[in-house]
Enzyme design. Sequence first.
Site, PDB file in Angstrom:
ATOM      1  N   ASP A 126      13.954 -16.185 -40.808  1.00 44.07           N
ATOM      2  CA  ASP A 126      13.884 -14.759 -40.474  1.00 44.07           C
ATOM      3  C   ASP A 126      14.470 -13.895 -41.585  1.00 44.07           C
ATOM      4  OD1 ASP A 126      12.661 -15.265 -38.072  1.00 44.07           O
ATOM      5  OD2 ASP A 126      14.451 -14.996 -36.843  1.00 44.07           O
ATOM      6  N   LYS A 130      11.624 -11.615 -43.453  1.00 40.40           N
ATOM      7  CA  LYS A 130      11.640 -10.283 -42.866  1.00 40.40           C
ATOM      8  C   LYS A 130      12.804  -9.424 -43.359  1.00 40.40           C
ATOM      9  CE  LYS A 130       8.181  -9.994 -39.830  1.00 40.40           C
ATOM     10  NZ  LYS A 130       8.451  -9.939 -38.387  1.00 40.40           N
ATOM     11  N   GLU A 235      13.747 -10.774 -30.950  1.00 41.52           N
ATOM     12  CA  GLU A 235      13.518  -9.998 -32.161  1.00 41.52           C
ATOM     13  C   GLU A 235      13.534 -10.947 -33.357  1.00 41.52           C
ATOM     14  OE1 GLU A 235      12.727  -6.901 -32.495  1.00 41.52           O
ATOM     15  OE2 GLU A 235      13.265  -6.008 -30.568  1.00 41.52           O
ATOM     16  N   CYS A 236      12.800 -10.581 -34.413  1.00 39.93           N
ATOM     17  CA  CYS A 236      12.712 -11.447 -35.584  1.00 39.93           C
ATOM     18  C   CYS A 236      13.838 -11.212 -36.586  1.00 39.93           C
ATOM     19  CB  CYS A 236      11.376 -11.227 -36.293  1.00 39.93           C
ATOM     20  SG  CYS A 236      11.190  -9.550 -36.928  1.00 39.93           S
ATOM     21  N   GLY A 237      14.533 -10.121 -36.471  1.00 40.30           N
ATOM     22  CA  GLY A 237      15.612  -9.827 -37.404  1.00 40.30           C
ATOM     23  C   GLY A 237      15.576  -8.423 -37.960  1.00 40.30           C
TER      24      GLY A 237
END
Length: 273
Positions: A126, A130, A235-237
């Site tokens: 992540d 991201k 959440e992905c980060g």
Amino acid sequence: MPSFASPVLQFDESQLEHINNKLNAMKPEQILDWASVTFSGLFQETAFGPSGNVITDILHAQNNSVPVIFVDTLHHFDETLDLAKRSQQKYGFKLHVYKPLGCETREDFVAKHGDQLWKTDDVVYDYSVKVEPARRAYEELQVQAVITGRRRSQKGDRAALRIVEIEKGTGLVKINPLASWSFQQVWSYLRANEVPYNALLDQGYKSVGDYHSTRPVNAGEDERAGRWEGSEKTECGLHKDYFAMRAAFLARKKKQDAAVSPSSSAQQVAPVA
């Protein structure tokens, strides 16, 4: 580590609450108007999901030329990349694409980080695909505020989402003009206004992320149920605490380095940003 500017808007929590109360009564078009006259360093950040596509269309209808940041994780569906091209062709916005550091293709990423990093270490994944590219974009483009497509109806960490947020420690302002909308409102807008959307939506997807951790949503499931199945992640980060993500990344990197013998080739990770 990048340098962070002081918050663009400097006010206390009661003042932020007052602004949000005022904006809650406004339509997305009015919120975007407010954002465009308030911030000089305003960008839309999107992975071309349904909500982001609605926002792009509204901005275009307003003749509001907000540039777009797209974090290409190198693991998007082909349909997502195709949509990015179609959207840019239709609306003509300036597109800033940021990828994992030192990687241009998925093959580059595998060579640098190994195969299936999202399984072996999702924190490093992540951060690498991201968080670091996004922070690099904010610094290089001198971003003051980003427009996102997050909505309360997506639940999870987004259930209590406010229209305007100021990220602690960095001063980055996040504006969520569709915070109060449902998925059905988004879908109705897309169809009524002939807005380009991801072909995967016609196959049962509602929230589209990386190909390896996204599936169609079944009847009765939450909109984001198809993301990270079997995981507690919501959440992905990008919308987590940056400094907590960075600290977790550093801890994982230190552990990896300690586990590698001098005769072995250490798995490379992106430099800390």
